[in-house]
Write an enzyme that holds these catalytic residues in place. Structure first.
Site, PDB file in Angstrom:
ATOM      1  N   LYS A 156       5.487  -6.347  -6.506  1.00  0.00           N
ATOM      2  CA  LYS A 156       4.719  -7.353  -5.773  1.00  0.00           C
ATOM      3  C   LYS A 156       3.236  -6.968  -5.775  1.00  0.00           C
ATOM      4  O   LYS A 156       2.918  -5.775  -5.867  1.00  0.00           O
ATOM      5  CB  LYS A 156       5.268  -7.563  -4.368  1.00  0.00           C
ATOM      6  N   ASP A 235      -2.273  -6.445  -1.179  1.00  0.00           N
ATOM      7  CA  ASP A 235      -1.533  -5.190  -1.153  1.00  0.00           C
ATOM      8  C   ASP A 235      -0.485  -5.152  -0.055  1.00  0.00           C
ATOM      9  O   ASP A 235       0.611  -4.627  -0.262  1.00  0.00           O
ATOM     10  CB  ASP A 235      -2.500  -4.023  -0.984  1.00  0.00           C
TER      11      ASP A 235
END
Length: 395
Positions: A156, A235
């Site tokens: 991700k 993030d």
């Protein structure tokens, strides 16, 4: 301002020790800020891929290729080695520098090392590729492997924008090849227990979610640079958003999303608080920051009770429910890790194997449609706070 949606890595800097209810030590995780490069172990012998013995019905091992020799790829390889080799086998690793790939191959007992991603894409013995590159490289690397008809697990965020996520999802659907975004959280035993409590109605109707992830990470180059897809949201933000989507939205977009935050001098988002409103008055309040430190916990409240993840909402190993602490220890790593709880990457790897054995082209747990939705929410949040992305443009 509130804007309706049409639809559409990162550890603490202290050591965390988990204890079970009797006080027994379960696991200690090491801060990535203290982690150093681990030299190759010359005693490790590369393992060649194996096949199921003749006369047995057991499926052969899932053969993994590793794209990039960075910190998260190291942890993924360590996690794979906690699984049975007759089920999971890393057979090749690729990096832009051949020497780097060779170092990783030696350390992790991987048979082949490549100095380009194209060579990895052409390897006929690779079934699925784990993409652990920096964020802006997710799109080109994933498209390369999909076009080579390799199944892909992408760390991700799937892409640095909803446009990129949609492009990858469309390419996978068109090719009929498996693709999944690596939201490892959804496969942890602690998360499965949380979902079971919700699905069984133990909390009543879930109404409120609160969560925060914050670590002092301004010194990490990839997080502060727009060209590297930096910022706290890309993030860290996806972890809370996927929780809200799964537990409150059930895969549907929020009615409203509002984001307020502050920017790093480089222009990336540094600290952001999101509020999401869902049907029926359900709401989530989520905070991410790369300029502060918080426990990283989350709490979900329902009409009859509540459950808490006291720390590491992105990779939970314990829950508190009805005042009782439930612990879900992870297997110990064979090598030092860069990020907390990284042997938990094994669970998403197991899920990918299960999907491939069933002939699925996407995960029923982490669907491509939901990855696209989370990317859309991320885009909107970054737009509202004025974050700068690659190319110097506002997201």
């Amino acid at each position: 301002m509130e804007t309706p949606l049409g639809r559409t890595e990162t550890p603490p800097d202290t050591t965390k020790t988990l204890l079970d209810t009797s006080g027994t030590h379960l696991e200690t995780t090491r801060s990535p800020l203290e982690a150093t490069e681990t030299p190759p172990d010359p005693t490790v012998t590369p393992r060649e891929p194996t096949e199921s013995p003749r006369g047995t019905t057991c499926p052969p091992p899932t053969r993994w290729g590793i794209c990039s020799a960075g910190k998260i790829s190291h942890d993924f390889l360590v996690a794979l080695r906690t699984l049975p080799p007759e089920e999971h086998l890393a057979v090749a690793v690729a990096a832009w520098e051949l020497s780097r790939a060779q170092q990783y191959a030696q350390l992790h007992g991987v048979a082949r090392a490549y100095g380009s991603y194209e060579e990895l894409a052409r390897d006929p013995q690779v079934d699925v590729v784990y993409v652990g590159t920096v964020n802006p490289q997710h799109l080109p690397a994933t498209l390369l492997f999909l076009r080579a008809r390799k199944a892909v697990l992408v760390e991700k965020p799937l892409g640095i924008s909803a446009r990129e996520a949609k492009e990858m999802a469309a390419a996978a659907r068109e090719a009929g090849v498996f693709l999944m975004e690596g939201f490892w959280t959804r496969f942890f035993p602690a998360w499965k227990r949380l979902r079971a409590l919700v699905d069984e109605g133990a909390l009543g109707e879930c109404r409120v979610l609160q969560g925060a992830l914050a670590f002092p990470l301004r010194a990490v180059e990839r997080l502060r640079e727009p060209s590297l897809g930096g910022g706290a949201l890309l993030d860290l933000g996806g972890y809370g958003l996927q929780m809200a989507s799964a537990l409150l939205g059930r895969g549907c977009p929020p009615l409203r999303l509002r984001a307020e935050g502050s920017l790093h001098p480089s222009g990336v988002d540094e600290t952001v608080t999101l509020t999401l409103q869902y049907e029926g008055g359900k709401q989530a309040a989520l905070t991410v920051s790369m300029d502060a430190k918080l426990p990283g916990g989350a709490a979900l409240g329902g009409t009859r009770g509540w459950v808490e993840i006291p720390s590491h909402l992105n990779c939970p190993t314990e829950l508190i429910w009805e005042g009782k602490r439930e612990v879900f220890p992870l297997p110990p790593p064979a090598e030092p890790l860069n990020y907390p709880n990284s042997t938990g990457l094994r669970y998403e790897a197991q899920h990918v194997r299960e999907c491939l054995l069933k002939g699925l082209t996407e995960s029923p747990v982490m669907t491509l449609a939901e990855s696209e939705l989370i990317a859309e929410m991320m885009d909107e949040a970054r737009r509202q706070v004025g974050a700068v992305g690659p190319g110097g443009t506002v997201a």
